[in-house]
Design an enzyme around this catalytic site. Structure first.
Site, PDB file in Angstrom:
ATOM      1  N   CYS A 182      -2.140   1.003 -16.532  1.00  0.00           N
ATOM      2  CA  CYS A 182      -1.960  -0.283 -15.849  1.00  0.00           C
ATOM      3  C   CYS A 182      -2.056  -0.126 -14.330  1.00  0.00           C
ATOM      4  O   CYS A 182      -1.064  -0.243 -13.607  1.00  0.00           O
ATOM      5  CB  CYS A 182      -0.630  -0.915 -16.228  1.00  0.00           C
ATOM      6  N   CYS A 361      -6.497  -7.082 -16.218  1.00  0.00           N
ATOM      7  CA  CYS A 361      -5.309  -6.809 -15.423  1.00  0.00           C
ATOM      8  C   CYS A 361      -4.791  -8.130 -14.856  1.00  0.00           C
ATOM      9  O   CYS A 361      -5.373  -8.657 -13.899  1.00  0.00           O
ATOM     10  CB  CYS A 361      -5.635  -5.841 -14.283  1.00  0.00           C
TER      11      CYS A 361
END
Length: 434
Positions: A182, A361
């Site tokens: 991430c 994202c």
């Protein structure tokens, strides 16, 4: 010597085994996002006990929610469920981890000394967080020193505590000189902090600083341009190629190295220091050069996700060598490809399903706004909705906060969510015909 340990599975009574060796048709190493989702798919085509999942944790966390936990928006309890409840019922769960991979012998040795023979192997170990690699970091995280990190269930609640305790000074956010899972998360909490300090009237007493080892603020130009504008508007200082190398919690100082000029070190005082730790694949993978590349990632064909050396081995998620952004959304897009290709190999047919590098994202930029970045291997935007996602939108924030968690728990971990490709194709077809 026989060792007793437990077999647990969803809706299955706890059973005790005394075996030291096991065999299965498919072994999944790792019960994270990719491992769970693909195991759920495999469980529907395999007989009972043909599928073994090797996973040491009692708890499964939806880690994308950690950003909101750190910002005081969600709770840690909302981000986790019992591992027993998320693994497929038609599978054997060995609560252990891999110590050694032996792909030439189709076997894995576990930390407890068990041997597992397999016909097909899916490696889904994810990345480990190496907090110990930065001197002083673990000491800072263990005390009331303003140091925090959203990358661990152990530490994530320290972030909101640091936010509430902040009075004035530097609020520093870091991105390490390693691959990370991430990769948008290190700056999401930076924007949330900026917004929080504005809400409580302390922003004028704070210097918000984002120090990243990367040469860019974000890998996709469209979204990078939007983020640079946000940083300029909110007076967030961004320092590229700047890597955290030491934390001095007693004096509340952080030492940074200029990666373009390694002899240049800068020491900054901090009141709040959010650290994204260095990350790496587990030692068992790093020690198996037959399976991995020089960096320790499982060496796979980036399209089929099949090992470049062993036709019966596949990898999914953060531990694979695929050059995509390591996100849960990427794992969602990969799981159907892995499943189809493993099924093909089991039928002695070629692996032909391809992964396009899709990653997403949701760049949370405050308590009510988000830029939904979606892109492929070429870092070309691959947006789901027929409007510009390169803008801060409340709708994308609400989707991140309210839609994505139930989708993850209900659909993805049960093998029913393969990413938004079908939705994207439908929406873009509909609007292109108007």
């Amino acid at each position: 010597m026989n060792v007793t340990f437990s077999l647990l599975a969803k809706n299955v009574t706890k059973t005790t085994f005394r075996n030291s060796s096991y065999s299965c048709k498919v072994l999944v190493v790792g019960g994270g996002t990719g491992g769970c989702a693909t195991a759920a798919k495999l469980s529907r085509i395999l007989k009972k006990n043909e599928l073994i999942i090797l996973e040491p944790s009692d708890k499964h966390y939806y880690q994308p929610l950690f950003t909101l936990v750190g910002g005081g928006i969600s709770t840690l309890s909302e981000a986790g469920k019992s591992m027993r409840d998320v693994l497929p019922a038609n599978a054997v769960w060995l609560k252990d981890s891999a110590a050694e991979f032996n792909p030439g012998e189709n076997s894995v040795t576990t930390q407890r000394g068990h041997s597992i023979k397999y016909e097909y192997l899916l490696i889904a170990t994810g990345l480990q967080t190496d907090y110990d690699k930065i001197p002083g970091l673990e000491a800072g995280l263990s005390g009331d020193t303003g140091v925090c990190s959203n990358y661990s269930a152990k530490y994530v609640e320290l972030t909101y505590k640091a936010l509430k305790n902040f009075e004035s000074g530097n609020a520093i956010f870091t991105y390490p000189n390693t691959p990370v899972k991430c990769p948008g998360a290190p700056q999401k909490i930076c924007y949330i902090t900026d917004h929080y300090l504005r809400k409580v009237g302390k922003r004028d007493k704070a210097a918000v600083i984002y120090n990243t080892s990367l040469p860019v603020i974000f890998g996709v130009k469209k979204y990078a341009d939007a983020l640079w504008e946000i940083c300029a508007e909110r007076q967030i200082q961004v320092n590229l190629r700047t890597n955290l190398v030491e934390v001095r919690p007693d004096s509340r100082e952080a030492v940074f190295q200029n990666l373009d000029n390694p002899d240049k070190m800068t020491t900054l005082k901090y009141s709040m220091l959010h650290v994204t730790p260095p990350m790496s694949t587990p030692a068992a993978l790093q020690n198996c050069s037959e399976l991995t590349n020089e960096a320790g990632f499982v060496d796979v064909n980036k399209l089929t996700l099949q090992s470049v050396r062993f036709a019966n081995v596949f990898a999914i998620g953060d531990c694979s060598s695929t050059p995509n952004s390591k996100t849960a959304a990427a794992a969602a897009a990969q799981c159907q490809v892995v499943f189809k290709n493993m099924e093909s190999v089991m039928k002695n047919t070629p692996a032909t399903a391809n992964y396009d590098g899709y990653a997403s994202c949701p760049l949370v930029t405050g308590y009510d706004r988000c830029i939904l970045a979606e892109f492929d291997y070429n870092l070309t935007p691959l947006e789901t909705f027929p409007f510009n996602q390169g803008k801060e939108l409340k709708s994308m924030y609400l989707m991140k906060k309210m839609l994505m968690p139930p989708l993850y728990w209900t659909l993805m971990l049960n093998g029913f969510w393969n990413g938004p490709a079908a939705v994207r194709n439908l929406l873009h077809l509909k609007f292109s015909q108007k």
